[in-house]
Design a protein around this motif. Structure first.
Motif: not given
Ligand SMILES: [Zn+2]
Length: 140
Positions: A119-122, A133, A135, A137-139
């Motif tokens: 995940c680029p966010k978490c 994800c 959290c 966030k979409h892939r």
């Protein structure tokens, strides 16, 4: 080595001429007549000079051959030294570092592609089946 051999050749020529002169002086004396036989004297002297000149040429050509061999050997040594020292070493180093870097890159990226996606966010590793994800966030 080469110059020594040339000096020996020149000395041999000089000594040969002097030696043949002395030989001719002693050989030219006609014991029975008590005088000097000039034909024998000149003939002996000429033979001595020719023989010493032949030896001089042989010695000189040997020194020339040795000189050439020394030059050829030096040239060969130079040719052998230069390619070994400069060209092969740096490319192998570069290729090694490149391959190791690519291997590291593969080990980092490889399993995540197979096992899931980060995940680029978490930064959590998610399953490929999960498109979102935990959290939120979409892939893609
Ligand atoms: Zn996340």
């Amino acid at each position: 080595m080469k110059s020594q051999c040339k000096i020996i050749a020149i000395v041999e020529l000089i000594l040969g001429v002097i030696g043949s002169f002395i030989l001719a002086k002693s050989a030219g004396i006609n014991v029975y007549a008590g005088g000097r036989n000039w034909t024998t004297t000149i003939f002996t002297f000429l033979i001595g000079v020719v023989v010493s000149y032949v030896f001089f040429v042989v010695l000189y050509s040997i020194s020339e051959i040795m000189d050439n061999q020394e030059y050829i050997m030096k040239q060969l040594e130079k040719q052998q030294e230069n390619p070994d020292a400069s060209s092969p070493a740096p490319p192998t180093k570069i290729s090694r570092s490149n391959s190791s870097a690519s291997l590291l890159g593969e080990t980092k990226s490889g399993p995540t592609d197979e096992e899931g996606w980060l995940c680029p966010k978490c930064g959590r590793l998610n399953q490929n089946s999960a498109s979102v994800c935990s959290c939120g966030k979409h892939r893609f």
